[in-house]
Design an enzyme around this catalytic site. Sequence first.
Site: not given
Ligand code: ADP
Ligand code: MG
Length: 536
Positions: A57, A90-91, A386
């Site tokens: 996270d 957040t990322t 989240d």
């Molecule tokens: P954040 O802290 O920004 O939410 P995450 O590590 O949760 O970061 O990653 C979010 C990203 O992962 C988003 O751009 C989302 O669209 C992408 N994502 C989520 N599930 C999938 C999936 N099954 N395949 C590809 N990308 C995905």
């Molecule tokens: Mg996320």
Amino acid sequence: PILILPENYQRIMGKDAQRLNIMAARLVADTVKSTLGPKGRDKMLVDTLGDVTITNDGVTILNEMELDHPAAKMMVEIAKTQEDEVGDGTTTAVVLAGKLLENAEKLLDEKIHPSVIARGYRKAAEEAYRILDQISIEIDLNQKDLLKQIAMTAMTGKGAEASKEKLAELIVEAVAGVAVKQANKWKVDTTNIKLEKKKGRSVGETELIKGIVIDKERVHPDMPEQVKDAKIALLDCAIEIKSPETDTKININNPDQLQAFLEQEEKILRDMVEKIKQSGANVVLCQKGIDDIAQYYLAKAGIFAARRIKREDMEKLAKATGARIISNINELSSNVLGKAAEVKEIKEGEESLIYVTGCENPKALTLLIRGGTEHVIDEVERAIKDGIGDIAAALEEGKVVCGGGACEIELARKLREYATQQKGREQLAINAFADAIESIPRILAENAGLDPIDIITELTVRHENNELSAGLNLEAEEEVIQDTLKAGIIEPTKIKEQAIKSAVEVAEMILRIDDVIAAGKSESSSTGQGMPPSEY
Ligand code: ADP
Ligand code: MG
């Protein structure tokens, strides 16, 4: 030379200031980059006390890192804003800000003025919001399947992975339970959902309870285990005799005096219990301690009592049961009591939980998160947060977009079209902005071990052919490029908007700085590491 600053001040000016700030911000973005997306890695953080956190996270990582550089701290602020505003993404926000600055640096090298870059970025952001609005899909509370997919997308690749379907169902049910319609818009007060963690059993046995669950037990075994039609008193004062503030000496010269003294003490406690009884309360939940003698009398009166309840929980209980938290037993009366259909202690192995159900306010819910170890539960909790944030954001705005990089590819493409209609130098900045947006699918691919160039090219071609939801499904074994809408990779539009907004804000702010004047660290803060000053 003329000195206008005290000796221990540090001053960095012009280009140097700008470059150093950009470098610090980029370093922060690079740190969290590898955690982005479902194939992102986790980080193990060890604090000064040796406590370990394992997480994926963004905001948690940055918070634990205790960064020192001012520009780096500004990056942490974006993560926090994102967390407060939406609860997820957040990322993405931090990575985006890093890329905006990286690309701005290239423009600075080409002698483009920072204010032109800032203006271009701002224009691009405005256009991006318009595009996002165009490509969004509307969503409402009755589309439970779609909502579930949003929660699952939020939890993909987190500690909750194995049970994410079950958890997504619970989260949707929880958010639906607290959502209220105001002026034709959904409003979700997520503070109505209490997250309680309990070690033991498995993540899959996490449950949603209509009411409040607290991790406490009743103070005396003779108290009833279960109280129906509960009248609840919430006390933030102790049911004890105050110990004297200063050293007090009581002279006792014979056994009778001692006896009288003890009896007097007991009478005070008995009177306190009597007052509780008089108010009509049959449950007492106390933030402070309850004396042994008072426990005995409470048990005798058939009153259920628990002590040392966290302030947070007290406030949740007050909201749920309609009780007022009382800080003086004399203020207790029937109209400050809260109501619940049942208060019950349930044993779980060695420990117990208190369930307060059938509350006056039906919006009060508890998600009881279970898991084998503390590290697991903590990471599941973050994933659940989240998920809750995402569904709340999706409902409140009523809009969602395709994830897995699909919306970013579309944004980048449309922004480049938009750039061609703008003036020369701004055009460069808008293109730099589009490149930064495109870095999201690029990093998603990279983190999954795929070739980012191939992927971006293929995705762009698909989008040119009007496949607007073509994106990455990184959970697929092969054929990772898919229709993300069909694959159920969906995110609230608000995450994307907020991420862009905070990233542009911070990038602009950092670009505008051309002078850093830093006071030397004062003695007390440099002995640091959070240790109290030693006297030995
Ligand atoms: P954040 O802290 O920004 O939410 P995450 O590590 O949760 O970061 O990653 C979010 C990203 O992962 C988003 O751009 C989302 O669209 C992408 N994502 C989520 N599930 C999938 C999936 N099954 N395949 C590809 N990308 C995905
Ligand atoms: Mg996320």
